[in-house]
Design an enzyme around this catalytic site. Structure first.
Site, short mmCIF file in Angstrom:
data_model
loop_
_atom_site.label_atom_id
_atom_site.label_comp_id
_atom_site.label_asym_id
_atom_site.label_seq_id
_atom_site.Cartn_x
_atom_site.Cartn_y
_atom_site.Cartn_z
N HIS A 82 0.81 -1.22 0.00
CA HIS A 82 0.00 0.00 0.00
C HIS A 82 0.84 1.27 0.00
CE1 HIS A 82 -3.53 -2.49 1.85
NE2 HIS A 82 -3.33 -2.73 0.56
N ASN A 94 -4.10 -13.21 14.91
CA ASN A 94 -4.72 -11.90 15.10
C ASN A 94 -5.63 -11.96 16.32
OD1 ASN A 94 -4.95 -9.20 14.22
ND2 ASN A 94 -6.88 -9.61 13.17
N CYS A 150 -0.18 -10.50 18.42
CA CYS A 150 0.94 -11.01 17.62
C CYS A 150 2.24 -11.08 18.42
CB CYS A 150 1.14 -10.14 16.38
SG CYS A 150 -0.21 -10.22 15.20
#
Length: 365
Positions: free
Chosen positions: A164, A287, A307
């Protein structure tokens, strides 16, 4: 998909057994692919996006008339409105500032461990904070310096693929030139203003003084990230690189800190999972929040926990993975008998570092 809830104080026996299976998968893997999301940076002091106290909701509370959905904050349509664009600038400057204060988490360090042990094939990240660079991991492709004739060489030297974009770079909306942040740019963005592109302006002046017809626009600078509704400038490179990784036949995919909501990331996971399963490998999801049922035939193990807490379990159960070669050699000299992988023992839960809530400065517009 086998689900393991590690948030419980006392783990049931079957959960401990399954957790041991997950740990063995990681210990034995030779070519790991990793996918990370905002969840791995929360303990670094960078708020996530979708939780109740995440960045989306913080901005929506302050600007309810402009932000109706979290996605609006990263939508290309915001460039059509001066007020929403100003809001975007102040928000991104705040996020950039918080990323400068952040330090790598246990999960970031784990990715570096996988690289140092020659287990990491590639890490794909949705994050734009660049925290991986603080661990001396190689990330990002500079298109201006990129030589397509040497693609395989460039790609194989890349540790982290930024899906991204890169918050630590600015790019022009017109000529796409890249710039580093400086005090002037940061000050303007914090005030909701987009700096003018010096490259575009220089070309404009050159044509003006030479009497040539003026063409094009003078672009403005924005963070070099990919917004909803716009084409990824490196989409062809990412597709080409993914094919290189698939040909390398990875045997494990570890997904950490992401809810798998973005379409492009969904396709990436399904593509990697198919290849890994064909090789007999496993896909592990880690998660705090569970997945939807659509992933039951894609993910092998769903581990519900923070995590960093999961990495601490790995450190306890397979400590050799986290030792340097020098430390391993010293250990062998002192203890020549090779120990088998121990069964998972439940110890008191290690509390995560408290999440720092980064306040976003109010827009001055």
């Amino acid at each position: 998909m086998i689900s393991l809830d590690l948030t419980q104080e006392d783990l049931p026996t079957d959960t401990s057994i399954r957790l041991n299976e997950v740990i063995k998968c990681i210990a034995k893997a030779k070519k790991c692919t990793v996918l990370t999301g905002a969840g791995i940076s929360c303990n670094a002091g960078i708020p996530d996006f979708r939780s109740s106290d995440g960045l989306y909701n913080l901005v929506k509370q302050r600007h309810p008339s402009k932000i109706t959905r979290g996605q609006d904050l990263f939508d290309i349509s915001l460039f059509r409105d001066e007020i929403s664009l100003s809001l975007f600038c102040t928000f991104m400057e705040s996020l950039y500032k918080s990323s400068l204060k952040a330090t790598a988490t246990e999960t970031h360090k784990f990715i570096k461990v996988l690289k140092d042990k020659n287990k990491l094939l590639r890490c794909y990240t949705q994050n734009i904070d660049c925290l991986e660079s603080t661990m001396n991991l190689n990330l990002g492709i500079n298109l201006k310096e990129f030589d397509n004739s040497k693609f395989n060489e460039v790609w194989k030297n890349l540790d982290v693929v930024q899906l991204h974009g890169n918050l630590h770079k600015l790019s022009c909306t017109s000529c796409f030139s890249n710039f580093d942040w400086n005090e002037k740019f940061q000050s303007m963005l914090s005030q909701g203003l987009n700096p003018e592109c010096s490259v575009c302006y220089a070309k404009y002046e050159e044509r003006l003084y030479s009497g040539k017809r003026l063409t094009g626009n003078i672009g403005v600078l924005r963070p070099d990230i990919v917004l909803y509704g716009e084409n990824h400038p490196q989409s062809e490179l990412l597709s080409q690189g993914l094919n290189v990784d698939l040909r390398s036949k990875p045997d494990l995919l570890i997904i950490m800190g992401t809810s798998l909501k973005v379409d492009g990331v969904k396709r990436l996971v399904k593509c990697l999972s198919k290849s890994i399963h064909e090789k007999g490998g496993k896909v592990i999801f880690i998660n705090k929040t569970p997945l939807s049922k659509q992933w039951k035939n894609v993910i092998d193990y769903e581990v519900l926990t923070d995590c960093d807490d999961f990495v601490r379990i790995l450190k306890r159960e397979i400590p050799d993975l986290f030792l340097t070669q020098e430390q391993l050699d010293s250990k062998k000299l002192n203890n020549p008998i090779t120990e088998q992988l121990p069964a998972v023992k439940r110890e008191p839960k290690v509390k995560s570092e408290p999440k720092v809530k980064q306040e976003i400065p109010k827009s001055k517009v």
